[in-house]
Design a protein around this motif. Sequence first.
Motif, short mmCIF file in Angstrom:
data_model
loop_
_atom_site.label_atom_id
_atom_site.label_comp_id
_atom_site.label_asym_id
_atom_site.label_seq_id
_atom_site.Cartn_x
_atom_site.Cartn_y
_atom_site.Cartn_z
N ALA A 64 0.81 -1.10 0.19
CA ALA A 64 -0.41 0.18 -0.69
C ALA A 64 1.22 1.12 -0.10
O ALA A 64 1.73 1.20 0.76
CB ALA A 64 -1.05 0.35 1.55
N LYS A 65 0.55 2.32 -1.03
CA LYS A 65 1.10 3.57 -0.91
C LYS A 65 1.12 3.95 0.16
O LYS A 65 0.15 5.24 0.10
CB LYS A 65 1.10 3.75 -2.26
N ILE A 66 0.93 3.61 1.73
CA ILE A 66 0.80 4.94 2.68
C ILE A 66 1.77 4.37 3.60
O ILE A 66 2.55 4.07 4.21
CB ILE A 66 -0.17 3.87 3.38
N SER A 67 2.35 5.91 3.25
CA SER A 67 3.14 6.89 4.22
C SER A 67 4.09 6.17 5.43
O SER A 67 3.40 6.73 5.80
CB SER A 67 3.79 7.94 3.48
N ALA A 68 4.39 6.16 6.05
CA ALA A 68 4.79 5.87 7.52
C ALA A 68 5.60 6.80 7.95
O ALA A 68 5.78 6.88 8.87
CB ALA A 68 5.57 4.56 7.67
N GLN A 69 6.85 7.71 7.13
CA GLN A 69 7.48 8.12 7.78
C GLN A 69 6.93 10.12 7.26
O GLN A 69 5.61 9.88 6.48
CB GLN A 69 9.01 7.88 6.93
N ASP A 70 7.74 11.10 7.86
CA ASP A 70 6.69 12.18 8.00
C ASP A 70 8.03 13.16 7.65
O ASP A 70 8.97 12.63 8.62
CB ASP A 70 5.44 12.26 9.05
N GLY A 71 7.65 14.37 7.07
CA GLY A 71 8.72 15.28 6.95
C GLY A 71 7.99 16.31 7.49
O GLY A 71 7.01 17.24 7.87
N CYS A 72 9.13 17.49 7.64
CA CYS A 72 8.25 18.87 8.62
C CYS A 72 10.17 19.88 7.70
O CYS A 72 11.15 19.21 7.69
CB CYS A 72 8.59 18.98 9.78
N THR A 73 9.19 21.07 7.42
CA THR A 73 10.26 21.54 7.00
C THR A 73 10.40 23.67 8.07
O THR A 73 9.01 23.44 7.99
CB THR A 73 9.72 22.37 5.76
N VAL A 74 11.15 23.67 7.82
CA VAL A 74 11.07 24.70 9.31
C VAL A 74 11.55 26.10 8.79
O VAL A 74 12.98 25.57 8.78
CB VAL A 74 11.83 24.51 11.15
#
Lengths: 799, 291, 163
Positions: free
Chosen positions: A489-499
């Motif tokens: 499944a194309k479900i992302s377990a990672q996540d990102g943040c731009t500050v």
Amino acid sequence: MNEIVTPQSLGLSREDLPNSYIGRSVPRPNARKLVEGRASYTDDVDLPRLVHAAFYRSPHAHARIVSIDTSAAMKVPGVVRVFTGADLAKVCDPWVAVLAHLKGMKSAPQYPLPLERATWQGEAVVAVVAESRAAAEDGVAALAVEFEPLPAQVDMETALSPGTVVIHPELGDNLVFTRTAETGDIAAAMAAAHRIVEATFHTGRHTGVTLEPRSIIADYNRADGTLTVHHSTQAPHMMQNVFATQLRLAESDVRVICKDVGGSYGIKVHVYPDEMAVACMSRIMGRPVKFIADRFEAFGSDIHARDHRIKGRLAVDAEGRFLAFDIDDLTGIGPYSVYPRTSAVEGNQVVNLCGGPYSFPNYRCTTTVVLQNKAPTCQYRAVGHPIATAVTEGLVDLAAEALGMDPVEIRRKNLIPDDAYPCTSPAGMKFEGLSHHQSLKTLLDMVPVDRIRADQAEQRKRGVYRGLGFASFIELTNPSPFMYGIGGAKISAQDGCTVRMDPDGSVVAMSGVTEQGQGTEAILAQIVAHGVGVPVSKVRIVTGDTRTVPYGGGTWACRGAGIGGEAALLSAIALKEQILEVAGAMLQAQGPSLDIVMGEVVDKATGQARMPLSELGRIVYYRGDTLPKELSRELVQTRHFITKEYPFAFTNGIQASWLEVDVETGMVKLLEHWCVEDCGRVINPLLVDEQVRGGIVQGIGGALYEHCIYNEDGQLLTTTLADYLVPMAAEMPDMHVGHVETPTKESLLGAKGAGEAGTAGAPAAIMNAINDALKPLGAKVFAQPFTPERILKALGTIA
Amino acid sequence: MKWPAMGYARVESLDELWRALDAAGPEAQILAGGQSLLATLAFRLSAPSTLIDITRIAALKGVSVAGDVLRIGALTRHADLARDALVARHAPMLAKAAPLIAHPAIRNRGTIGGSLALADPAAELPACAVALGATVVLAAPTGERRVAASDFFQGLFTAALEPGEIITAVEVPVATASSRQTIVEVTRRSGDYAMAGLAAALEMDGAGIVTSARLVFFGIGSGAEVARGASATLTGKALSAETIAAAQAALDGDLDPPTDLHGGPEMKRHLARVLTRRALTAFLVPSEQAA
Amino acid sequence: MTTRIDITLTVNGERVSRSVDTRSHLVDFLRGDLGLAGAHTGCEHGVCGACTVRLDGEPVRGCLVMAASLDGAVVETIEGLSDSGEIRDLQEAFVARNACQCGYCTPGMLVTAADILVQSPEATREEIREHISGNYCRCTGYQAIVDAVEDVLKARAAKREAA
């Protein structure tokens, strides 16, 4: 790792570390717009040339579509166009919701609108697009759709019987998935047991009832080939991928915008055929199409959940030690597995979670997932947890009763010791660190058990039946790719943040997790403020726009704080380091000798203010000529985070319910409720506590009120908010929430999820409390919801 | 769902109403508080050609007492019933019933006339009207007529309203020192329609003998259900645990409840017995209550 | 059949005149005709309370009021109550107590809660629960809302006492 400096950890006051925000009850900065009516939900968005969709929905649980006559509908004033399944299939590929790691799983291809057959009452069959929603509904009313009703497979108990209706003949049978987990020797354990207790449990099919119904505007722009979707969703990037893939577009040509969401709880993380139809219609028409489900449509087409029958046995020795759990779960999921998470996961979770809080050697659990002609079920808040917890904790109380043991004592004897971690459960779940005993101890500090037991005895003399029930639980949070990604499944377990730091020293953070009301933006602001060293009021959070925020999975399975929060912390720290490098060059100091406190660069050793961030920003952005040529000056940093050591970060807790049963009417009055949970690092107690309470209330809903009732023909009878009972304020008890903090070592932040704990444990605690209340009368209930009728039947008052 | 297309007319007097009804034809409906009617439009269960708004007709408003009759104008809202001093004094059952109806925002709009005209079998006010021996005052272009509440309700959502006729008021005999009135119900949640409810009105003489009894159930049948047998067992006897038990026993012959989402006939009958005891026990003299 | 009706009414203190569709309820009118999106529709059959607004001084279900019937009416919405400052303390208490999560029920809940402040200034927690029990909130456990209303009742009582 986990060395987050807080005033508490240093034994300092908040004033000593003014910009330490982790663990503080900071009010949500975005709450003011909610109380002033200035939020922006999907239905609040208006666009030029907008048209509105309404759907003709199948009146039959199972029927062949013979013909669709649209001529009268097209004459209705305001109607623009009518679409059938065949029309939409030209621009949209069907999907099949299976996961490769769920061995043997099968489901049928699903289209935005069905091509040949309707397979549940409420399934969208024809779409009408008009100038207004009212006109679109008039168009629907004017459609002439001829059906040939087919026999419906409604009862999950007969789904695999010989001669039954096979809903998708090409699949061969109605079996979607089955799995057995087995550890040890069940037969030997049962043979050696001092006592075996058993019961058959039912959890009632219920649904999420988001107050804002499912809402979507799809806007395909032929001029530039882009599809912009305003969507009330939990997972914008996942939907971007789904729209792109199914409608044969590039992902970069699809933008999903998710502003304020009026509740989700798992309901808005799935692919709905009617929403896909909206995207298709916009693709064909080249203009924006809006669809806001009404409440009838919500009851008939939002995912349902928790339609399970579970047979359970627990073997114990003479001292009350658990020897074996033997569980058999059956669940009906409707006619299709729901894309892309699939509808086998809830049953699979039951297999993973039964017996979860306890230490015992032998385990067997089977789930059998079958098709039926009812609305599809899929993941809803605390997927599988309330089911597994009710079965486990119900059996534990039966064992305590059989042995004459106190319910607290039997739990204390069997809960996994707090020093046993890391360890693996008999179901194969890896636990990094839990705190069952400390949680129990904390709970018992809160619940006045002796006073309650005395009151209970006194009240019974007066014919008043009160009960106290306990339920320990575990909760799966911070999922890794082992949950969905591994299955394809194309479900992302990672996540990102731009500050990013702006010239005046204020900070903007863009995150891939989304705000559904749980306070994501508040905790991200706290984390970023903490990480950079600025007042929280100087931080602005951006979420819910796939064109601007880093790629992420969104909000599900309690990952916002643990995954999204860690990405925010790492990117904030990276920005701070970059700022200090620039500051060091400007102040001719070594970066490590400087710090940032409340928006000022300070000397770390003395705390002496050296330069406000606004001055640093002014120079970097406007007078870069004055800085050393080789100095890197990117005051924007992005970090992504994914868990690596454990498939999931398990949390744990325990709940207690104190209630009174009116044995004449069968009504249950909730008197008080307690929950102690361990979600690792608590970032904002104010938010966590009411999250837990809201979760408890949804658990109470399943336990006492909520039920999607179908008749034997597969017609849904609970189609309004007057028939489907959601918990309201008058019946809810005051709820006391306590915390134990066992931070996960997988991240600096140490946060795990907290949003599902309340729902996981509440039904079991209530069931055990009801059965405790009814004990002198020899009655027990195991079928949720525990309605007056079921309680009166258990009492033998009625047959 | 959105409401179907329809016309709208507002009238400010009964004369205007008759003309408007005449003009709009038989598919027109009267709009008072609209708290049930407008919901049914959203279900597309009804499709009136025109709604005629009577909420500004002064003649339908107000609560007054004349002799031994409390007159409650048809447009009296549930919220008014709950706080009106005359209602509290002369028809305490209605004052007690009003807060049981839905929620404050609904009670601010819903009217007694609308509730009676709808004849919802689960509603409180029709049962109260029957229990109190109320008279429903009806008006038509041809004049006024009075119908006993017990004759007014004719079954599921059916009332003795002729086409073009409206309720103008409800007249309730004022409560006296010998009156005993109460309303009790079992609801899953506060404000819900009752799984079972009982409006009970007794007259008791100085010696504690029941001189008349009306036990009227709601939520368990096709309308306001008068428990004639149970009521009869009470009449002429002193109220006691034994007579209450006899009334409970008589209910089986009185009630024939249908099955609904909450349960079947047996449960409804059981709840009716429980409510009967709970309602009547409140009327026992304190020494009997303790027993 | 006339399906449009001209009405003139006062909304949030401003006089507005519109020709409205007879099939519009009050919330359709506020959202669609006036751009006042603070009131929400959650069920459109009068149960959930998300559309609660103030009509002639009292809370009503916006979805159960015909827009066409509003000639001469006085309507106040969350936007107007925010601008006037009448419920500033209540709004602050909702924020301080985290009494709103997704916020979809919040405007209706606030209109109902504001009614408690006027109708029952000495309401107990149970009475607060009863009064708001027609307003459905799926996110909170209602407790934070009860806490917030209780805080404001106490603060206003203390203020009255001091005055």
